[in-house]
Design a protein around this motif. Structure first.
Motif: not given
Length: 154
Positions: A107-120
């Motif tokens: 399950d995914i509960v949210e999507l965030s805008l981030v400065d640096k991604g955890h996944l390329n």
């Protein structure tokens, strides 16, 4: 009423390791819904008002068992913010379990805008580049997916 902008993003995929060496896998039951709405947040700030919402699409790329499948997750983002091309995104999700280097989510509960991604590659993609990005991911998919299925079976 504020104008809503729409963007398409690759929310997460299983084809490469994350920056910390782990690999995120979204494994869902075959009969689970293939789409889901979730809030769009700023840097996983759960206490703040959402910036909009994302419609997630769970795209099966491999059968893990008779009842589960490995998914690539895309997002159609709706927000009144102007987002630059390649804006990094990150999923917020509870880890179901860890198998070796694999972090498994359903399950995914949210999507965030981030400065640096955890996944390329987890980022907003311009519509005209979408097919090229998906094609590049799937060119290496057969070998990688077979390895994931084998690793999870052990």
């Amino acid at each position: 009423m504020t104008k809503q902008n729409q963007y398409i993003a690759l929310a997460t995929h299983p084809f490469i390791d994350c920056v910390d060496g782990t690999r995120d896998l979204v494994i869902r039951k075959k009969d689970a819904p293939k789409t889901q709405l979730c809030p769009l947040l700023d840097h996983h700030e759960y206490e703040t008002e959402p910036l909009g919402f994302a419609e997630l699409a769970f795209i099966p790329c491999a059968e893990i068992s008779d009842t589960t499948e490995l998914c690539v997750v895309t997002a159609l983002i709706n927000t009144d913010k102007e987002l630059p091309p390649n804006q990094c995104v990150s999923i917020g999700a509870p880890i179901d379990k860890i198998v070796g280097k694999y972090q498994i989510y359903s399950d995914i509960v949210e999507l965030s805008l981030v400065d640096k991604g955890h996944l390329n590659g987890a980022a907003v993609i311009e519509f005209e580049n979408w097919n090229n990005v998906i094609r590049a991911l799937y060119e290496t998919a057969p070998t990688i997916v077979m390895k994931i299925v084998k690793d999870l079976a052990q």
